[in-house]
Write a protein that holds these residues in place. Sequence first.
Motif, PDB file in Angstrom:
ATOM      1  N   GLU A   1       0.711  -1.420   0.056  1.00 39.15           N
ATOM      2  CA  GLU A   1      -0.080  -0.116   0.262  1.00 39.15           C
ATOM      3  C   GLU A   1       0.937   1.324  -0.139  1.00 39.15           C
ATOM      4  OE1 GLU A   1      -4.007  -1.523   2.484  1.00 39.15           O
ATOM      5  OE2 GLU A   1      -2.275  -0.793   3.611  1.00 39.15           O
ATOM      6  N   ILE A   2       2.008   1.140   0.054  1.00 40.97           N
ATOM      7  CA  ILE A   2       3.036   2.443   0.308  1.00 40.97           C
ATOM      8  C   ILE A   2       3.920   2.513  -0.914  1.00 40.97           C
ATOM      9  CG2 ILE A   2       4.867   3.309   1.748  1.00 40.97           C
ATOM     10  CD1 ILE A   2       3.952   1.323   3.868  1.00 40.97           C
ATOM     11  N   VAL A   3       3.928   3.666  -1.502  1.00 41.13           N
ATOM     12  CA  VAL A   3       5.018   4.109  -2.585  1.00 41.13           C
ATOM     13  C   VAL A   3       5.809   5.072  -1.997  1.00 41.13           C
ATOM     14  CG1 VAL A   3       3.344   5.595  -3.601  1.00 41.13           C
ATOM     15  CG2 VAL A   3       5.056   4.675  -4.798  1.00 41.13           C
ATOM     16  N   SER A   4       7.089   4.971  -2.081  1.00 45.31           N
ATOM     17  CA  SER A   4       8.005   5.554  -1.080  1.00 45.31           C
ATOM     18  C   SER A   4       9.066   6.413  -2.202  1.00 45.31           C
ATOM     19  CB  SER A   4       9.018   4.992  -0.029  1.00 45.31           C
ATOM     20  OG  SER A   4       9.982   5.487  -0.045  1.00 45.31           O
TER      21      SER A   4
ATOM     22  N   LEU B   1      11.998   4.666  -4.524  1.00 46.34           N
ATOM     23  CA  LEU B   1      11.990   4.523  -6.074  1.00 46.34           C
ATOM     24  C   LEU B   1      13.259   5.167  -6.373  1.00 46.34           C
ATOM     25  CD1 LEU B   1       8.323   5.504  -6.527  1.00 46.34           C
ATOM     26  CD2 LEU B   1       9.514   3.138  -6.968  1.00 46.34           C
ATOM     27  N   ARG B   2      13.845   5.894  -5.692  1.00 52.41           N
ATOM     28  CA  ARG B   2      15.160   6.525  -6.186  1.00 52.41           C
ATOM     29  C   ARG B   2      16.298   5.418  -5.953  1.00 52.41           C
ATOM     30  NH1 ARG B   2      13.270  11.551  -4.170  1.00 52.41           N
ATOM     31  NH2 ARG B   2      13.811  11.067  -2.139  1.00 52.41           N
ATOM     32  N   ALA B   3      16.352   4.840  -4.991  1.00 49.19           N
ATOM     33  CA  ALA B   3      17.154   3.435  -4.817  1.00 49.19           C
ATOM     34  C   ALA B   3      16.784   2.573  -5.805  1.00 49.19           C
ATOM     35  CB  ALA B   3      16.771   2.949  -3.368  1.00 49.19           C
ATOM     36  N   VAL B   4      15.785   2.067  -6.511  1.00 43.97           N
ATOM     37  CA  VAL B   4      15.507   1.368  -7.322  1.00 43.97           C
ATOM     38  C   VAL B   4      16.000   1.895  -8.693  1.00 43.97           C
ATOM     39  CG1 VAL B   4      13.522   0.412  -8.859  1.00 43.97           C
ATOM     40  CG2 VAL B   4      13.210   0.298  -6.517  1.00 43.97           C
TER      41      VAL B   4
END
Length: 175
Positions: free
Chosen positions: A34-37, A41-44
């Motif tokens: 449920e969480i989008v961070s 995402l920068r780490a991905v």
Amino acid sequence: MPTVVIADPSLVLLVGAAGSGKSTLANRLFAPDEIVSSDALRAVVSGDENDQTVSGVAFRILHRTVDRRLAAGRLIVVDATNAVATVRRPLLVRARVYGVPTTAIVLDIDADIVRAQNAARPRIVAPEVVDRHLAAIRETVDRDRLQAEGVDQVVVVRDPVEAAALVVDRRASRA
């Protein structure tokens, strides 16, 4: 123990300076899917949560994720500083498009506490950046900006003890 009633589905915006405890709160109250961070995402994208050069790509992915969850009738929690209106605006527009309510949980924590928490983290954000976040959040809260922007429910948390005691009560809601 303070309880926040949150409609499901809905958009939940966490608002707070780096080091204020947003991710800790999100991970305690919501399921991982449920969480989008923005940090995650920068780490991905680059292998480094601190790499601001990939923020544009990270936020495009974040916005697509928000769209997909809301289109599927699912709750989504945005774990980012969300300190300024220009960052919140596209998220609030998405909630309106999908006809879901919005809740902002604002971590308006004392500046000295936030600075100490930031300094104790493995990934320290530059103090001048934290201070900019704190100033933007203070202005947002003081001027009731979130209500003016159309956020349906604003919950302001003033200290880490209150954040640790916060409970979410989900209520099924069909848009």
